[in-house]
Each structure stands twice: as structure tokens, then as C-alpha cells.
Design a protein around this motif. Structure first.
Motif, PDB file in Angstrom:
ATOM      1  N   LYS A 170       0.852  -1.187   0.000  1.00  0.00           N
ATOM      2  CA  LYS A 170       0.000   0.000   0.000  1.00  0.00           C
ATOM      3  C   LYS A 170       0.890   1.240   0.000  1.00  0.00           C
ATOM      4  CE  LYS A 170      -3.902  -2.371   2.063  1.00  0.00           C
ATOM      5  NZ  LYS A 170      -4.903  -2.412   3.138  1.00  0.00           N
ATOM      6  N   ASP A 171       0.317   2.360  -0.406  1.00  0.00           N
ATOM      7  CA  ASP A 171       1.091   3.597  -0.543  1.00  0.00           C
ATOM      8  C   ASP A 171       1.289   4.245   0.834  1.00  0.00           C
ATOM      9  OD1 ASP A 171       2.416   5.764  -1.506  1.00  0.00           O
ATOM     10  OD2 ASP A 171       0.674   6.731  -2.422  1.00  0.00           O
ATOM     11  N   THR A 172       2.124   3.589   1.648  1.00  0.00           N
ATOM     12  CA  THR A 172       2.447   4.116   2.980  1.00  0.00           C
ATOM     13  C   THR A 172       3.968   4.247   3.083  1.00  0.00           C
ATOM     14  OG1 THR A 172       2.491   1.867   3.850  1.00  0.00           O
ATOM     15  CG2 THR A 172       0.418   3.077   4.090  1.00  0.00           C
ATOM     16  N   PRO A 173       4.482   5.127   3.950  1.00  0.00           N
ATOM     17  CA  PRO A 173       5.939   5.347   4.022  1.00  0.00           C
ATOM     18  C   PRO A 173       6.732   4.050   4.227  1.00  0.00           C
ATOM     19  CG  PRO A 173       4.777   7.005   5.302  1.00  0.00           C
ATOM     20  CD  PRO A 173       3.739   6.014   4.865  1.00  0.00           C
ATOM     21  N   ASN A 174       7.785   3.899   3.415  1.00  0.00           N
ATOM     22  CA  ASN A 174       8.683   2.734   3.466  1.00  0.00           C
ATOM     23  C   ASN A 174       8.028   1.408   3.041  1.00  0.00           C
ATOM     24  OD1 ASN A 174      10.585   4.528   4.292  1.00  0.00           O
ATOM     25  ND2 ASN A 174      11.080   3.529   6.207  1.00  0.00           N
ATOM     26  N   PHE A 175       6.748   1.487   2.615  1.00  0.00           N
ATOM     27  CA  PHE A 175       6.031   0.307   2.094  1.00  0.00           C
ATOM     28  C   PHE A 175       6.069  -0.850   3.098  1.00  0.00           C
ATOM     29  CE2 PHE A 175       7.778   2.620  -1.719  1.00  0.00           C
ATOM     30  CZ  PHE A 175       6.652   3.409  -1.847  1.00  0.00           C
ATOM     31  N   ILE A 176       6.323  -2.090   2.653  1.00  0.00           N
ATOM     32  CA  ILE A 176       6.272  -3.219   3.598  1.00  0.00           C
ATOM     33  C   ILE A 176       7.662  -3.594   4.087  1.00  0.00           C
ATOM     34  CG2 ILE A 176       5.613  -5.626   3.967  1.00  0.00           C
ATOM     35  CD1 ILE A 176       3.576  -5.326   1.684  1.00  0.00           C
ATOM     36  N   GLY A 177       8.561  -3.912   3.130  1.00  0.00           N
ATOM     37  CA  GLY A 177       9.866  -4.463   3.496  1.00  0.00           C
ATOM     38  C   GLY A 177      10.629  -3.566   4.450  1.00  0.00           C
ATOM     39  N   ASN A 178      10.813  -2.286   4.060  1.00  0.00           N
ATOM     40  CA  ASN A 178      11.599  -1.391   4.906  1.00  0.00           C
ATOM     41  C   ASN A 178      10.832  -0.940   6.149  1.00  0.00           C
ATOM     42  OD1 ASN A 178      13.950  -1.510   3.466  1.00  0.00           O
ATOM     43  ND2 ASN A 178      13.493   0.265   2.194  1.00  0.00           N
ATOM     44  N   ARG A 179       9.511  -0.897   6.063  1.00  0.00           N
ATOM     45  CA  ARG A 179       8.738  -0.498   7.252  1.00  0.00           C
ATOM     46  C   ARG A 179       8.967  -1.511   8.379  1.00  0.00           C
ATOM     47  NH1 ARG A 179       3.744   2.338   7.877  1.00  0.00           N
ATOM     48  NH2 ARG A 179       3.474   2.686  10.114  1.00  0.00           N
ATOM     49  N   ILE A 180       8.843  -2.796   8.035  1.00  0.00           N
ATOM     50  CA  ILE A 180       9.003  -3.841   9.048  1.00  0.00           C
ATOM     51  C   ILE A 180      10.483  -4.128   9.306  1.00  0.00           C
ATOM     52  CG2 ILE A 180       8.459  -6.248   9.655  1.00  0.00           C
ATOM     53  CD1 ILE A 180       6.008  -4.348   9.545  1.00  0.00           C
ATOM     54  N   GLY A 181      11.285  -4.173   8.232  1.00  0.00           N
ATOM     55  CA  GLY A 181      12.705  -4.507   8.365  1.00  0.00           C
ATOM     56  C   GLY A 181      13.474  -3.463   9.172  1.00  0.00           C
ATOM     57  N   VAL A 182      13.201  -2.170   8.886  1.00  0.00           N
ATOM     58  CA  VAL A 182      13.907  -1.111   9.619  1.00  0.00           C
ATOM     59  C   VAL A 182      13.417  -1.072  11.065  1.00  0.00           C
ATOM     60  CG1 VAL A 182      14.323   1.378   9.787  1.00  0.00           C
ATOM     61  CG2 VAL A 182      14.425   0.234   7.561  1.00  0.00           C
ATOM     62  N   PHE A 183      12.114  -1.293  11.275  1.00  0.00           N
ATOM     63  CA  PHE A 183      11.643  -1.354  12.668  1.00  0.00           C
ATOM     64  C   PHE A 183      12.341  -2.488  13.420  1.00  0.00           C
ATOM     65  CE2 PHE A 183       9.248  -3.170  16.112  1.00  0.00           C
ATOM     66  CZ  PHE A 183       9.097  -2.064  16.924  1.00  0.00           C
ATOM     67  N   SER A 184      12.500  -3.623  12.761  1.00  0.00           N
ATOM     68  CA  SER A 184      13.179  -4.759  13.402  1.00  0.00           C
ATOM     69  C   SER A 184      14.581  -4.335  13.849  1.00  0.00           C
ATOM     70  CB  SER A 184      13.258  -5.935  12.414  1.00  0.00           C
ATOM     71  OG  SER A 184      13.946  -7.025  12.996  1.00  0.00           O
ATOM     72  N   MET A 185      15.302  -3.599  12.986  1.00  0.00           N
ATOM     73  CA  MET A 185      16.649  -3.134  13.340  1.00  0.00           C
ATOM     74  C   MET A 185      16.595  -2.105  14.476  1.00  0.00           C
ATOM     75  SD  MET A 185      18.497  -2.939   9.591  1.00  0.00           S
ATOM     76  CE  MET A 185      20.187  -2.787  10.162  1.00  0.00           C
ATOM     77  N   LEU A 186      15.590  -1.210  14.431  1.00  0.00           N
ATOM     78  CA  LEU A 186      15.470  -0.199  15.488  1.00  0.00           C
ATOM     79  C   LEU A 186      15.173  -0.840  16.841  1.00  0.00           C
ATOM     80  CD1 LEU A 186      13.454   2.615  13.658  1.00  0.00           C
ATOM     81  CD2 LEU A 186      15.784   2.794  14.551  1.00  0.00           C
ATOM     82  N   SER A 187      14.331  -1.881  16.834  1.00  0.00           N
ATOM     83  CA  SER A 187      14.014  -2.549  18.104  1.00  0.00           C
ATOM     84  C   SER A 187      15.254  -3.272  18.638  1.00  0.00           C
ATOM     85  CB  SER A 187      12.823  -3.503  17.957  1.00  0.00           C
ATOM     86  OG  SER A 187      13.211  -4.714  17.361  1.00  0.00           O
ATOM     87  N   VAL A 188      16.053  -3.850  17.728  1.00  0.00           N
ATOM     88  CA  VAL A 188      17.304  -4.492  18.164  1.00  0.00           C
ATOM     89  C   VAL A 188      18.239  -3.443  18.779  1.00  0.00           C
ATOM     90  CG1 VAL A 188      19.416  -5.642  17.356  1.00  0.00           C
ATOM     91  CG2 VAL A 188      17.187  -6.467  16.580  1.00  0.00           C
ATOM     92  N   MET A 189      18.336  -2.264  18.128  1.00  0.00           N
ATOM     93  CA  MET A 189      19.193  -1.193  18.664  1.00  0.00           C
ATOM     94  C   MET A 189      18.709  -0.748  20.055  1.00  0.00           C
ATOM     95  SD  MET A 189      19.909   1.177  15.307  1.00  0.00           S
ATOM     96  CE  MET A 189      20.862   0.553  13.925  1.00  0.00           C
ATOM     97  N   HIS A 190      17.404  -0.598  20.190  1.00  0.00           N
ATOM     98  CA  HIS A 190      16.824  -0.175  21.471  1.00  0.00           C
ATOM     99  C   HIS A 190      17.152  -1.202  22.562  1.00  0.00           C
ATOM    100  CE1 HIS A 190      13.973   1.026  24.544  1.00  0.00           C
ATOM    101  NE2 HIS A 190      13.420  -0.168  24.486  1.00  0.00           N
ATOM    102  N   HIS A 191      16.920  -2.478  22.262  1.00  0.00           N
ATOM    103  CA  HIS A 191      17.129  -3.517  23.288  1.00  0.00           C
ATOM    104  C   HIS A 191      18.614  -3.808  23.532  1.00  0.00           C
ATOM    105  CE1 HIS A 191      12.917  -4.196  23.917  1.00  0.00           C
ATOM    106  NE2 HIS A 191      12.693  -4.518  22.660  1.00  0.00           N
TER     107      HIS A 191
END
Length: 790
Positions: free
Chosen positions: A190-211
Motif C-alpha cells: 500500500k502507498d504508505t511510508p517505506n512500504f512493507i519491506g523497509n517499514r518492518i525490516g527497519v523497525f526490526s533493526m530499530l528494536s534491536v538497537m533499542h534492546h
């Protein structure tokens, strides 16, 4: 009937890293490409594009399937060459992520877009609908987003993002082109920021950085935890950030912060202080030689945030956590991670919990189905399982309860509630009917688009089971089956599809059966590789036991099997993807035709273990060289490129290069989508059978290079030995390769038959196998997986 989308020529706008690599992959696939950029201020107006194309040669992994393709891209600039756009069937815009620049460019190209051409933006996060508004009204139904992942040649994912006005037939035509011609796995986003791959993939990296920070772990420790142990790439988390570029990573994070103000996890969309500090020092990762990691001599060092300096990277997983991660049962694994008091285990549970929570919360806004999310993360980030698959395998209801419990205890990164559908009694999001769609509230099946009929076995999501076809016969080593189409298929069951006694017997049996009951036979493996070659451990065992007769008989059986493939009364087609080494290469050389996926790594590598190819490979090279030279021609000249490839154990870096090394023939087929290999191989078998297939006549009079050829090759080898480029044992092996290829110590121009050449192969192979240095090489390779230079 709807007219098909035919793509002869594509324009790529923007010669940055992505644009240039997209153009490179287009020519890999045999599609004409014109690469545009701004005119250079000085010198050649195409200077910017030409510099970008020169830069591609330095990239690793290589964007081109062969260096020879680098001249196939046509350079162009916006001032002089917009007329070229009228000839293009597809225009891919890949300029910098600035909406104002993109809109200006669309206004400039608008008058030159052909009435049938599709226009697509390779943006990674800007609104596709906002871009569409800048295009002429008649172009808008032919406009959409197509987001390739980097590097475009190798990453399977392409996200397709429709606009409100995009014509469905246009989307389906483009999807077909992306899947079959460019070899991509297409996911609609869908036409949302970062679409699917980067939306979920970058969040996964951000959560790893946070933890990482919350649990006080080192970056090297986290990479040891979040790589192959979790079914993820070796580059894990922080090494991936270095490869992507820390500045790029920070830019993507900022895009999320700017474009997703209402995301419940918004407070985490910021580059950590340590990341900003590295960027300000110019330590941007791999491209600058230092980032989170850096190389010091042969050692890898990692940044230590507390000390603000690098230290040697150690990164170890605690034994008790390793024991948990090795558990086969996902439900048991997750229960133990959550229950463990070790900070590494708690860290892993927290990362998974927050990834599951985020993905479920946003599913409805970013994707049509749960399958789209899982495939996007697998194809775009290299995970073996997507987040929903991982959650479902671990026990959907139990994990959902744990997420809710942790939420009440204030442990989750955000206090957003899980969507109601998560806890509606379901056991997961993937089932026999398809994958869950929040919009319809039920499981939706896979796309019915005709291009997917070419994939007999699709890349499956959790729980998907393709019909395996009807078994003809099965042994411990092979399975032969068919679909009722008159073409039998044989697959190996050995590790890495190595060639064992059982595989040799299986191939011979399959050909017997095919000649009796079928019109053709395809050699195909359900998973890569095609074959890593002969089973060395079995060979060395009979040698060390002193069973020389048994060893020689095994070599003879190998050769007989290759000959059986070549002279079968029905066409035998090799469907190759991944590695086809040694015996695997020899089998495809003897097939009636090879269908090779672009990413096929083909080579006769026996010299690396101190042996020579003896499954008919050198015999086949001698036959091909004689045929190419013609009666009375220069056979030696034809042998030379083969000799260099075999003596050096060269492996092609693509199927295109395998053709250049002449390990594939000119009429062998190269396809870009690995999942289509079986379909194309079966259609080839059917076409050959329907055209009255006969095997080649036995080669009774093969002209050879003889003693003069051997002497000439040996002169080359002496120079290499004296220059210390090769060892004495390398000389021994290479001299014997030359002897077999040249037909032995006979007069130049002598005529021999295939049996003569096969006997030479066997004699020299057995002689080399008995040498201590060869046995050392074999044992070293079996033990370490690496070649030994002795």
C-alpha cells in the motif's frame, strides 16, 4: 483478449547507485536499457552516466552477470536525449528521494512518454499518489511504484505499489515482466511510508538497537545472536547497517520519523547518539572502511560505546542461550527464551515480541495479506521465515498472550493494543485456504495471474504444501516423479545433492524408465544447489581401505552415467540453479540441453582437491574442441580457454559467464527466475521430444591436439612453476589435465574415439587419487570446506 505487455526497451532515470544497478540487471536479463542523468557541466555531456557505469565495475557483489555486458547500456542525458523516451515501453524513475525534484522531472518527460509506456518510480518511501498528480492525466493509469531492493541483481523482492488510478491490466503486465523476465518476487504494497519491506525490516533493526542498549549488550554480541542462529543473514544487524551505510540508515530512520508522526512507536524513530557520532566522524560503514566495525590488519574491531573507541570483536553467545537456540521445536524455544533469566535470552524474546506486536498492529495499513509481509521480509531482508511465520510456528495463541502480558507489565516498546483479529480464536495467519487479510477478515489464496503457472513449486509460506506429483520410483538417494505430462523428473536426496553410488544408480534407472514410459527426463532439485559434485568422503574411504578396484569401478560407473545421459533415446534436460560443480557440471554438459538460472555457479573444480574431472568432462571438452575446430583445424586454440578454466578450477559467477567459459553451450537457455527452472526445462524436453529427438551419433573420430598440444601446455606450466604461481603438485595435476584434453601422447591431428578419451580420464584420475598430496587436499577440504595449496 487483453494484449500482453511487451518490453523491448527500458529507460532508467537517474544514474545513482540504484538506477545504475537496475539498468545493469535489465541488460543481465537481455532487456535494452537507456540510462539517463543530468548533462555534465564540463566535457562529455553524458559524463555523469559514464562515470556511474565505470563505478559499477568496482562494486561487489558484481551488478553485471558478465563484464561484457557493461557496454550494453546506452548513456543519455535530459538535455539531448529525451526523444529516446518515445522508443521505451517502460520508464523507471530512480532519482534522489526529493519530491520536488521528482515532480520537476515528470513535467519535463511528460511530452515524450509513448502512449503505451508504463512509468514507475523506484522510490523507497515517498507517496506514489502524490507523484502521480504531476503526470499528464492520460499517463496516470500507467503509473505506479516499483521498489527494487539493493542490490537489484541479487535481491528477490520487488514491491509493486499501485496508485488510486492505476489500471489493473497495467499492473498485471508489469508484475509478469518483473517475475518472469527480471526474476523477481513481487509483493503488492500500500502507498504508505517505506512500504512493507523497509517499514518492518527497519523497525526490526530499530528494536534491536533499542534492546541492545536496554540490556547492555555489545554490538558484536548482538550480531552473534541475530544472524544465522535465528535463520537470518550472516551480516545480522549491525554488520548489515555498515553494509547499507550508516548515513543511509540514519536517512531511512529520519524518513520514518518525518512521515509517520502518529505511529505509536514514533519515539524510537531516531538515530541513537552513538550512530550520529560515527556519522559526524565520517565513519559511515563499509564504504569508508570503518563504521560500527572496522578491520585492523586481519582482525575485526567493534565500536565500544562506553569507551567511545574500538576494541577487538569477540561476540559470543552464552552456552545456555545457544542450547535454547538449537532446539528444533519453536514453541519450546520461545518458552525457554522468555523464561530464561540470561540477558541474551531476554534480549531475544524482547526483540521478537516487539517485532510481532508492531507487524500485527500495522498489517492492515501496509499490506493486503500476512503472506505479503512474510515474503517481503524473506525476499528483501534474507530471513528464512517472516515475522508472522515465526510467531505462528512458536504457537500463535500462547505468544499473543505473552505479548499482552508484557504489555500490561509495561515491558513492550509501545502500549498500543493488539488488533482484535489476533485473539479471535485463530491458530495463526497462514492455513490451507491461504493467508489472512484484515480487509476481508478471511484467508486469501495466492494470485491467479498466469505467470505463476510457470512456478510448479512456489516459494512456500508456513504450512503451504505443493502437490509433490506422482512418484515413479524412490530410493535413499533419488526420487523420480511426474505430473502426467509425459516428462519424468529426477531429484537427488543427498546432502548438497552430491553424486553418490546411489545417485549414479538412480540416474541410470530413471533413464531406463524414461526410455520405456516417458518422452523426456529432467534433472532438477527442489532446492539449490544443482549438485556440489562427487561424494568425496565415499571416494576417500575406498581409497584408504586400499580398495583400488572398487575405486576405479566407481569412476567407470560415473563415466557410464554421463554417457547414458548423452545417448539417452529421450532428451535429458538439466535444470540448473545455484552450484553445479565437478560431477554436477559434467552431468549438465552431457544433457541434451541445460536450462540455467542466471545465478548458476558452474565449474569443473576437481583441480582444487588434486584431481581432474573424470565423469566425462575432459572427454566432452576434447569432443567439443574438435567439433569447433572442424576437420584439420586448430584444436589446440579451441582447448586453450577450457584448459585455463579447468586447471584453475574456475567457477562461473553467473550462467552468462558459464557460456563465456563454454561450460554452457550457445543453445542452452538462461532464465532469471529460479522458480521457473523446472517449467522451462519440461517445456524444452517436450519441444525436443515433439520434434523427433534423436541423441547425437557417437563421436568415433575426434581430432586431438596430441603430443604437441601437451608440450605447449607444459611450457606454459613450467613458466608458472618457475614464477612460483603454482606448486609442484599443481603442475602434476595440470599436466595430467592437459594430457587427457589433448588425447594423450599421440601425433597431433590423430583421430581417437570417446572410449579412448574416457580411458585416459580414468587412468590419470586414479593415478592422482593415489598420491599423498591429493589425499591431503581431499581430507583438508572435507574437514574445513576450504582448498589446500600443497
Amino acid at each position: 483478449m487483453m494484449s500482453k505487455l511487451r518490453v523491448r526497451k527500458v529507460a532508467v532515470l537517474g544514474a545513482g547507485v540504484m538506477g545504475a544497478q537496475i539498468a545493469a540487471h535489465l541488460v543481465n536479463a537481455g532487456v535494452e536499457a537507456v540510462l539517463f542523468d543530468l548533462p555534465a557541466k564540463d566535457g562529455d555531456p553524458n559524463g555523469i552516466v559514464n562515470k556511474a557505469l565505470a563505478g559499477l565495475a568496482k562494486l561487489s557483489p558484481a551488478p553485471f552477470a558478465s563484464k561484457s555486458l557493461s557496454n550494453a547500456i546506452v548513456p543519455a542525458n535530459y538535455d539531448q536525449h529525451l526523444e529516446l523516451l518515445r522508443e521505451c515501453d517502460l520508464i523507471i524513475e530512480a532519482i534522489a528521494e526529493r519530491m520536488d525534484w521528482k515532480l520537476d522531472l515528470y513535467k519535463k518527460i511528460g511530452p515524450f512518454i509513448a502512449p503505451h509506456a508504463i512509468v514507475a518510480s523506484n522510490t523507497s518511501g515517498l507517496s506514489i499518489n502524490a507523484m502521480a498528480d504531476a503526470l499528464p492525466a492520460d499517463v496516470q493509469p500507467r503509473f505506479c511504484g516499483v521498489h527494487f531492493f539493493n542490490p537489484p541483481r541479487y535481491m528477490h523482492l520487488a514491491e509493486l505499489i499501485p496508485c488510486t488510478n492505476t489500471d489493473r491490466a497495467i499492473l498485471e503486465g508489469l508484475e509478469t515482466f518483473l517475475v518472469s523476465t527480471l526474476g523477481k518476487g513481487v509483493v503488492y504494497a500500500k502507498d504508505t511510508p517505506n512500504f512493507i519491506g523497509n517499514r518492518i525490516g527497519v523497525f526490526s533493526m530499530l528494536s534491536v538497537m533499542h534492546h541492545t542498549e536496554a540490556f547492555g549488550l555489545g554490538f558484536d554480541e548482538v550480531d552473534a545472536l541475530t544472524g544465522p542462529l535465528l535463520g537470518r543473514p550472516k551480516s545480522a544487524t549491525y554488520r548489515t547497517a555498515d553494509v547499507v551505510g550508516l548515513d543511509t540508515m540514519a536517512h531511512v530512520i529520519k524518513t520514518m520519523a518525518d512521515t509517520l508522526p502518529n505511529d505509536p512507536w514514533h519515539q524510537y524513530f531516531k538515530a541513537p547518539a552513538w550512530l550520529q557520532a560515527l556519522i559526524s566522524k565520517g565513519a559511515l560503514g563499509q564504504k569508508t572502511g570503518a563504521g560500527i566495525f572496522r578491520k585492523v590488519g586481519k582482525d575485526i574491531h567493534v565500536i565500544d560505546v562506553a569507551k567511545q573507541d574500538y576494541r577487538p570483536a569477540a561476540g559470543e553467545v552464552a552456552p545456555e542461550v545457544l542450547e535454547i537456540l538449537k532446539l528444533k521445536n519453536p514453541a519450546e524455544k520461545f518458552a525457554k527464551l522468555r523464561a530464561s533469566e540470561h540477558k541474551q535470552a531476554q534480549f531475544l524474546w524482547a526483540c521478537f515480541r516487539d517485532l510481532f506486536h508492531y507487524t500485527a498492529f500495522h498489517l492492515e495499513s501496509i499490506a493486503d495479506t500476512a503472506r505479503d509481509v512474510d515474503l517481503a521480509i524473506r525476499w528483501g531482508y534474507g530471513y528464512q521465515q517472516g515475522p508472522f511465520e515465526t510467531w505462528q510456528a512458536a504457537g500463535w495463541k500462547q505468544v499473543a498472550e505473552w505479548i499482552a502480558e508484557d504489555g500490561k507489565a509495561g515491558k513492550n516498546m509501545a502500549d498500543a493494543a493488539l488488533p482484535a483479529w489476533v485473539s479471535d480464536g485463530r491458530e495463526g495467519v497462514h492455513d490451507a485456504a491461504g493467508s489472512f487479510s484484515p480487509k476481508s477478515g478471511k484467508s486469501e489464496p495466492r494470485s491467479k495471474l498466469a505467470v505463476y503457472d510457470r512456478q510448479r513449486f512456489k516459494d512456500p509460506v508456513l504450512g503451504e504444501r505443493a502437490d509433490p506429483g506422482e512418484t515413479v520410483f524412490e530410493t535413499d538417494a533419488v526420487r523420480c516423479w511426474h505430473d502426467g505430462d509425459g516428462i519424468a523428473v529426477l531429484s537427488f536426496k543427498t546432502k548438497m545433492h552430491t553424486v553418490s553410488d546411489g545417485v549414479l544408480a538412480g540416474i541410470q534407472q530413471a533413464i531406463d524408465v524414461a526410455e520405456k514410459d516417458f518422452d523426456g527426463l529432467v534433472l532438477w532439485q527442489p532446492k539449490e544447489p544443482f549438485s556440489a559434485g562427487a561424494d568425496l568422503s565415499g571416494a576417500i574411504a575406498s581409497l584408504q581401505a586400499g580398495k583400488l578396484d572398487q575405486f576405479e569401478a566407481m569412476v567407470k560407473t560415473f563415466q557410464d552415467t554421463s554417457q547414458r545421459i548423452k545417448y539417452s533415446l529421450v532428451p535429458v534436460i538439466a535444470a540448473v540453479r545455484g552450484m553445479a560443480l565437478g560431477g554436477g557440471c559434467e552431468f549438465q554438459m552431457h544433457s541434451a540441453r541445460t536450462v540455467a538460472a542466471l545465478e548458476s555457479y558452474i565449474g569443473l573444480v576437481e583441480a582444487g582437491v588434486g584431481l581432474l574431472p573424470a565423469g566425462g568432462g575432459l572427454k566432452e571438452i576434447a569432443v567439443r574442441a574438435a567439433a569447433a575446430a572442424g576437420p584439420g583445424g586448430d584444436v589446440f586454440a579451441q582447448l586453450k580457454p577450457y584448459f585455463e578454466a579447468v586447471a584453475m578450477g574456475k567457477v562461473s559467477t553467473s550462467a552468462v559467464e558459464a557460456k563465456e567459459l563454454q561450460l554452457l553451450r550457445s543453445n542452452d537457455l538462461i532464465i532469471c527466475n529460479t522458480w521457473e527452472a523446472l517449467h522451462v526445462a519440461r517445456t524444452q524436453a517436450r519441444a525436443l521430444a515433439d520434434s523427433g529427438y534423436r541423441p547425437p551419433l557417437p563421436a568415433k573420430q575426434v581430432q586431438v591436439a596430441g603430443d604437441v598440444g601437451i608440450a605447449t601446455f607444459k611450457m606454459m606450466l613450467v613458466n608458472m612453476l618457475e614464477g612460483r604461481f603454482i606448486s609442484e603438485h599443481d603442475f602434476e595435476v595440470s599436466a595430467r589435465i592437459a594430457t587427457v584434453m589433448c588425447g594423450g601422447e599421440v601425433d597431433r591431428g590423430s583421430l581417437v574415439d570417446e572410449d579412448w578419451l574416457l580411458r585416459l580420464e580414468r587412468e590419470h584420475f586414479v593415478a592422482l587419487a593415489q598420491m599423498p598430496k591429493t589425499q591431503e587436499r581431499i581430507l583438508h577440504t572435507l574437514k574445513t570446506g576450504k582448498p589446500l595449496r600443497n
